[in-house]
Design a protein around this motif. Sequence first.
Motif, PDB file in Angstrom:
ATOM      1  N   LEU A   1     -14.756  -1.556  15.414  1.00 46.72           N
ATOM      2  CA  LEU A   1     -15.849  -0.913  14.680  1.00 46.72           C
ATOM      3  C   LEU A   1     -15.253   0.303  13.989  1.00 46.72           C
ATOM      4  CD1 LEU A   1     -19.272   0.190  16.260  1.00 46.72           C
ATOM      5  CD2 LEU A   1     -17.961   1.687  14.776  1.00 46.72           C
TER       6      LEU A   1
ATOM      7  N   ILE B   1     -14.696   4.606  15.288  1.00 42.84           N
ATOM      8  CA  ILE B   1     -15.385   5.327  14.208  1.00 42.84           C
ATOM      9  C   ILE B   1     -14.748   6.712  13.944  1.00 42.84           C
ATOM     10  CG2 ILE B   1     -17.226   6.384  15.634  1.00 42.84           C
ATOM     11  CD1 ILE B   1     -18.109   4.740  12.370  1.00 42.84           C
ATOM     12  N   TYR B   2     -14.072   7.278  14.972  1.00 48.49           N
ATOM     13  CA  TYR B   2     -13.429   8.600  14.779  1.00 48.49           C
ATOM     14  C   TYR B   2     -11.915   8.468  14.541  1.00 48.49           C
ATOM     15  CZ  TYR B   2     -17.870  10.275  16.565  1.00 48.49           C
ATOM     16  OH  TYR B   2     -19.213  10.516  16.719  1.00 48.49           O
TER      17      TYR B   2
ATOM     18  N   ASP C   1     -14.459   0.756  19.537  1.00 45.93           N
ATOM     19  CA  ASP C   1     -15.196   1.634  18.623  1.00 45.93           C
ATOM     20  C   ASP C   1     -14.238   2.715  18.132  1.00 45.93           C
ATOM     21  OD1 ASP C   1     -16.836   3.498  17.405  1.00 45.93           O
ATOM     22  OD2 ASP C   1     -18.463   3.290  18.861  1.00 45.93           O
TER      23      ASP C   1
ATOM     24  N   TYR D   1     -24.317   1.754  23.640  1.00 44.50           N
ATOM     25  CA  TYR D   1     -23.672   0.627  24.349  1.00 44.50           C
ATOM     26  C   TYR D   1     -24.580   0.179  25.500  1.00 44.50           C
ATOM     27  CZ  TYR D   1     -19.473   2.940  22.341  1.00 44.50           C
ATOM     28  OH  TYR D   1     -18.571   3.566  21.525  1.00 44.50           O
TER      29      TYR D   1
ATOM     30  N   GLY E   1     -23.691   1.328   8.061  1.00 45.68           N
ATOM     31  CA  GLY E   1     -23.220   2.205   9.141  1.00 45.68           C
ATOM     32  C   GLY E   1     -22.399   1.383  10.126  1.00 45.68           C
ATOM     33  N   GLY E   2     -21.695   2.086  11.003  1.00 44.84           N
ATOM     34  CA  GLY E   2     -20.881   1.383  12.000  1.00 44.84           C
ATOM     35  C   GLY E   2     -21.729   0.856  13.152  1.00 44.84           C
ATOM     36  N   LYS E   3     -22.869   1.501  13.387  1.00 41.70           N
ATOM     37  CA  LYS E   3     -23.699   1.182  14.554  1.00 41.70           C
ATOM     38  C   LYS E   3     -24.116  -0.285  14.644  1.00 41.70           C
ATOM     39  CE  LYS E   3     -26.752   4.536  16.515  1.00 41.70           C
ATOM     40  NZ  LYS E   3     -27.907   5.386  16.168  1.00 41.70           N
TER      41      LYS E   3
ATOM     42  N   SER F   1     -18.863   6.957   7.949  1.00 36.90           N
ATOM     43  CA  SER F   1     -19.758   8.066   8.307  1.00 36.90           C
ATOM     44  C   SER F   1     -19.010   9.340   8.663  1.00 36.90           C
ATOM     45  CB  SER F   1     -20.617   7.663   9.503  1.00 36.90           C
ATOM     46  OG  SER F   1     -21.416   6.568   9.176  1.00 36.90           O
ATOM     47  N   LYS F   2     -18.041   9.224   9.565  1.00 35.82           N
ATOM     48  CA  LYS F   2     -17.381  10.431  10.077  1.00 35.82           C
ATOM     49  C   LYS F   2     -16.192  10.801   9.189  1.00 35.82           C
ATOM     50  CE  LYS F   2     -20.146   9.507  13.573  1.00 35.82           C
ATOM     51  NZ  LYS F   2     -21.264  10.228  14.117  1.00 35.82           N
TER      52      LYS F   2
ATOM     53  N   ASN G   1     -13.778   3.355  23.304  1.00 35.24           N
ATOM     54  CA  ASN G   1     -14.090   4.236  22.175  1.00 35.24           C
ATOM     55  C   ASN G   1     -13.040   5.342  22.166  1.00 35.24           C
ATOM     56  OD1 ASN G   1     -16.707   6.753  21.714  1.00 35.24           O
ATOM     57  ND2 ASN G   1     -15.451   5.771  20.178  1.00 35.24           N
TER      58      ASN G   1
ATOM     59  N   ASN H   1     -16.609   9.796  21.727  1.00 33.20           N
ATOM     60  CA  ASN H   1     -17.842  10.559  21.781  1.00 33.20           C
ATOM     61  C   ASN H   1     -18.408  10.271  23.175  1.00 33.20           C
ATOM     62  OD1 ASN H   1     -20.322  11.736  21.408  1.00 33.20           O
ATOM     63  ND2 ASN H   1     -21.103  10.162  20.019  1.00 33.20           N
TER      64      ASN H   1
ATOM     65  N   PHE I   1     -21.132   6.710  24.397  1.00 30.15           N
ATOM     66  CA  PHE I   1     -22.175   6.610  23.362  1.00 30.15           C
ATOM     67  C   PHE I   1     -23.343   5.787  23.931  1.00 30.15           C
ATOM     68  CE2 PHE I   1     -23.321   4.862  18.959  1.00 30.15           C
ATOM     69  CZ  PHE I   1     -23.909   6.046  18.548  1.00 30.15           C
TER      70      PHE I   1
ATOM     71  N   ARG J   1     -24.951   5.207   4.857  1.00 30.28           N
ATOM     72  CA  ARG J   1     -24.990   4.034   5.731  1.00 30.28           C
ATOM     73  C   ARG J   1     -23.950   3.007   5.295  1.00 30.28           C
ATOM     74  NH1 ARG J   1     -25.151   5.746   9.231  1.00 30.28           N
ATOM     75  NH2 ARG J   1     -25.846   4.063  10.563  1.00 30.28           N
TER      76      ARG J   1
HETATM   77  N1  PLP Z   1     -19.932   4.940  17.500  1.00 29.20           N
HETATM   78  C1  PLP Z   1     -19.874   6.189  17.971  1.00 29.20           C
HETATM   79  C2  PLP Z   1     -19.040   6.486  19.161  1.00 29.20           C
HETATM   80  C3  PLP Z   1     -20.599   7.216  17.353  1.00 29.20           C
HETATM   81  O1  PLP Z   1     -20.533   8.456  17.838  1.00 29.20           O
HETATM   82  C4  PLP Z   1     -21.415   6.891  16.239  1.00 29.20           C
HETATM   83  C5  PLP Z   1     -22.256   7.912  15.588  1.00 29.20           C
HETATM   84  O2  PLP Z   1     -22.548   8.951  16.109  1.00 29.20           O
HETATM   85  C6  PLP Z   1     -21.437   5.566  15.789  1.00 29.20           C
HETATM   86  C7  PLP Z   1     -20.686   4.619  16.445  1.00 29.20           C
HETATM   87  C8  PLP Z   1     -22.302   5.134  14.644  1.00 29.20           C
HETATM   88  O3  PLP Z   1     -21.890   5.573  13.404  1.00 29.20           O
HETATM   89  P1  PLP Z   1     -22.703   5.255  12.092  1.00 29.20           P
HETATM   90  O4  PLP Z   1     -23.427   6.496  11.712  1.00 29.20           O
HETATM   91  O5  PLP Z   1     -21.647   4.875  11.075  1.00 29.20           O
HETATM   92  O6  PLP Z   1     -23.632   4.126  12.324  1.00 29.20           O
END
Ligand code: PLP
Length: 385
Positions: free
Chosen positions: A230, A204-205, A202, A127, A98-100, A234-235, A170, A174, A124, A243
Amino acid sequence: MKFAERMSHLGTETAFEVLARAKGLEAQGKEIIHLEIGEPDFDTPANVIDAGVKAMKGGYTHYGPSAGMPEMRAAAAAYVAKTRDVSVDPAQVIITPGGKPIIFFTAMSLLDPGDEVIYPNPGFPIYESMIDYLGAKRVPIQLRESHGFAFDPDQLESLITDRTKLVIINSPQNPTGGVLPRDVLARLAKLAVERDFYVLSDEIYSQIIYEGQHESIYSFDGMPERTIILDGHSKSYAMTGWRLGFGVMPVPMAEKVGKLMTNSTSCTASFTQMAGIEALKGPQDSVRAMVKEFRARRDLIVDGLNAIAGITCHKPSGAFYVFPNITQTGKKSKDLENYLMHNAGVAVLSGTSFGEFGEGYLRLSYANSRENLSRALEKIESALK
Ligand code: PLP
């Protein structure tokens, strides 16, 4: 039990708590429309699933290198290079479950107690949680509706001190769906070089964007040496449960983060990485179809919310969230979250789940069918009458 002191500083993501409460109500027979959870409701593309199954049957069921399989690191490097028009060496890439974990590992490798971290609020929640956990100092920067939920670069500059070690951004964002414009990124890049701090970007989107092209801070002069990107599957590829994510960072940091992988998860699942290579290199039509559908839903939900008395909603340019302003309802965000769950049967998140500057807002995820979104809008409207 006697826990380590630092555990008292660890935060969480309230989306999972609201989901649990919604599930509890469902178990009692109540109907709930879920607009609280941030995951695409689409299936993982069939070619990606096939690649995963083939990999499992073909023996990709063992440990692999901690930093990621060489083919996956190369695929992620090529993908980031192509989508951001930059150059990336596979040695800069670490593959993670996962990115987290990239947030966790960046914080672990860069932050000492007392180091200052500027981060978006609302933002998010992980952080803030990681900053607190490591004893670093939180320096929230407010994202304002009047700026399309970007930050004000002058304000950012005023928050930088000699202890600023890291700035987190980000985009697309989000919870607001905001996208940072190029001039804001350019200003941040200039400050990062002049004042010598790192940027965790970040992204991820990155693929879920409705106007123009995704822009990365990494593409500005002097930034590859001080940026951690990052991103992940996932998205973009509806692969939350597989993951799979990755970070792009300077090579000396990648070596440290690889060591953190060895010390924590050992490696990311091998068959997941094989599926991930197919996602990045195979046909991209499902991503395009998903983004097209998200755009139609965004328009539906923004128009619908703006038609409800007491609510106004800015039209976001990316991700799959809206962040409507609810101040005219006269209710606090958390109270409205509870009220809508119980009186409308709609699960949403209070803006304060994303920090203090989220007061006056709700976050709704439109990763749900248009039919359900329309029903949710009707239910919200009648509950507020
Ligand atoms: N970063 C942001 C801003 C997110 O909204 C999310 C997931 O909701 C993540 C990272 C983590 O993504 P992942 O599910 O790939 O770990």
